[in-house]
Design a protein around this motif. Structure first.
Motif, short mmCIF file in Angstrom:
data_model
loop_
_atom_site.label_atom_id
_atom_site.label_comp_id
_atom_site.label_asym_id
_atom_site.label_seq_id
_atom_site.Cartn_x
_atom_site.Cartn_y
_atom_site.Cartn_z
N GLU A 48 0.78 -1.25 -0.07
CA GLU A 48 -0.26 0.03 -0.14
C GLU A 48 0.82 1.04 -0.06
O GLU A 48 0.67 2.36 -0.74
CB GLU A 48 -0.88 0.03 1.24
N ASP A 79 2.20 1.75 -3.55
CA ASP A 79 1.13 2.27 -4.26
C ASP A 79 1.06 3.73 -4.18
O ASP A 79 0.84 4.75 -5.17
CB ASP A 79 -0.16 1.65 -3.94
N HIS A 91 7.44 -4.84 -7.85
CA HIS A 91 7.77 -3.29 -7.76
C HIS A 91 9.19 -3.11 -8.28
O HIS A 91 9.74 -1.94 -8.51
CB HIS A 91 7.56 -2.70 -6.33
#
Ligand SMILES: Cc1cc2nc3c(=O)[nH]c(=O)nc-3n(C[C@H](O)[C@H](O)[C@H](O)COP(=O)(O)O)c2cc1C
Length: 439
Positions: A161, A164, A237
């Protein structure tokens, strides 16, 4: 014969004391003004390394024997200074080398992290990377107002999170938002900058970021996930992954797993460069290298320091175990599971003392490299050909860097690899991401 594909080189560095107790102790334990590490960066750049990666921990550990004594006495993982200003300084004092700093999602609010990364990426003209860590020790959690570290799964959920959010902050400015139009006296087109109004389970942030888009827009992301959840996070990522594995077969399997996971996340697997940690001990001859290795493992402080290090990164007190027996059972950790598994060699029947000796070659070395410059170079190239890519990260044995060690690698091993045509002899890209994606 088909020419072997080139592989990437990085250096894994600790902003800690240098080799201050050795006979050849140039700095004598005072690296804190950073000048020595700037010199290291310049040597790496001369040898065409992709990046210098500075690890970080945010504690003075008491994991070994329930006290900080061993860590502080030996200057082992503490004192440790902040990698962010050091990476910036090295980046400003070099032209091509990538500089990667470890920053913990536990400690930094996402907005401050995105802002710092963007600022540094502008300062070093597109060569900055963020090594994404969640921290893996209860003491770190306690330095940030928590009682205990969240379990690994939750740490990664939070980190997902977090990333993001940070990505949205970087995208809160369009690449062409800065118009610099003298005629209309417009610096930024405000229509190209937006709040993000991020509201997640763990984090919220209004945005937009208040920095201009940096040359890479977002820095290169580096990660070191060993567990299945960690690998998934890294594959989703990271531009580059720091990996430890036990030998060529494990290296190959790890890389294939990462590439499959990256593809599942809709990414091109070639955009994720897996770099394996190695810690060569080299000399002009095999005998000289073996003698150096013998000196390392027979040093009177060696066993204690090895145990303190593995205790630190696993939060397991290794002072409790008998040195001359195998470990009593398979150990697990909420800390660095990959490093623990590599260290404990479960099923090998080796005593704890033997595990420590193996570590010099080391806990962090994916293949054993104690040999002459020529043989080490050959082994590195052959192993990488078998694995299929993407490169290595060098780290000095026992986390002690010296100019001599850096020179052994940069002026001893690298030129041989360059002559063989398997590592970079020049930089063609401008940014770190371009450098990583060149081959
Ligand atoms: C080679 C290596 C280097 C790491 N470097 C750091 C570091 O500098 N700082 C940190 O807090 N964690 C570091 N970690 C820990 C990882 O980021 C991760 O939190 C930990 O390994 C637990 O996740 P895992 O079980 O998925 O590997 C490192 C791990 C490995 C294997």
């Amino acid at each position: 014969m088909m020419a072997q594909k080139k592989f990437h080189m990085g250096w894994f560095l600790n902003f800690t004391v240098d080799e201050w107790t050795e006979p050849h102790a140039g700095l004598g334990g005072n690296p804190w003004n950073g000048k020595f590490y700037v010199e290291v960066g310049q040597m790496l750049e001369k040898a065409c390394f992709d990046y210098m990666m500075i690890e970080d921990k945010l504690i003075v550990s008491e994991a070994y024997g329930g006290t900080s004594e061993v860590y502080l006495k030996h200057g082992l993982m503490a004192p440790k200074h902040d990698p962010v200003p050091l990476a910036t300084t090295v980046g400003v004092m070099t032209q091509k080398l990538g500089v990667v700093a470890t920053i913990s999602t536990l400690g930094y609010p996402p907005y401050l992290l995105a802002r710092a990364c963007s600022t540094i990426d502008s300062l070093v003209e597109g060569r900055f990377g963020w090594n994404i860590v969640t921290s893996a020790e209860d003491f770190a959690a306690q330095n940030f107002g928590m009682e205990k570290l969240p379990p690994r799964e939750q740490r990664y959920e939070m980190a997902d999170e977090y990333v993001d959010l940070v990505n949205q902050l970087f995208d809160s400015w369009d690449k062409d938002a800065v118009v610099l139009d003298r005629e209309s006296r417009t610096y930024v087109d405000y229509k190209k900058v937006r709040p993000i109004h991020f509201k997640g389970k763990y984090y919220s942030c209004r945005g937009p970021l208040n920095t201009v888009p940096s040359p890479q827009h977002r820095p290169v992301y580096v990660q070191a996930g060993g567990s299945p959840r960690g690998r998934d996070f890294a594959a989703k990522h990271a531009d580059s992954i720091i990996a430890v594995a036990n030998g060529v077969q494990e290296m190959k399997a790890y890389r294939e797993d990462i590439r499959a996971r990256a593809a599942k996340h809709g990414r091109n697997p070639d955009d994720v460069k897996v770099l394996y940690l190695i810690s060569p001990t080299v000399g002009a001859t095999t005998a000289e290298a073996k003698e150096k290795f013998r000196r390392i493992v027979e040093h009177p402080d060696y066993i204690e320091q090895s145990l303190a290090l593995i205790s630190f990164i696993t939060d397991i007190d290794f002072a409790q175990f008998d040195l001359d027996k195998p470990l009593p059972g398979k150990l697990t950790t909420n800390g660095e599971s990959g490093s623990l598994d590599k260290f404990q060699q479960w099923g090998s029947g080796k005593t704890l003392r033997q595990l420590c000796v193996d570590e010099a070659g080391g806990a962090v070395s994916s293949i054993e490299l104690v040999d002459s410059y020529a043989n080490v170079a050959e082994r590195m190239a052959d192993a990488m050909a078998e694995v299929g890519g993407d490169g290595y990260l060098i780290t000095s044995p026992s986390h002690r860097v010296s100019r001599r060690y850096v020179s052994d690698i940069c002026e001893g091993v690298i030129p041989i690899l360059q002559r063989r045509g398997v590592v970079r002899t020049e930089y063609t890209g401008k940014t770190l991401r371009e450098t990583l994606r060149e081959f």
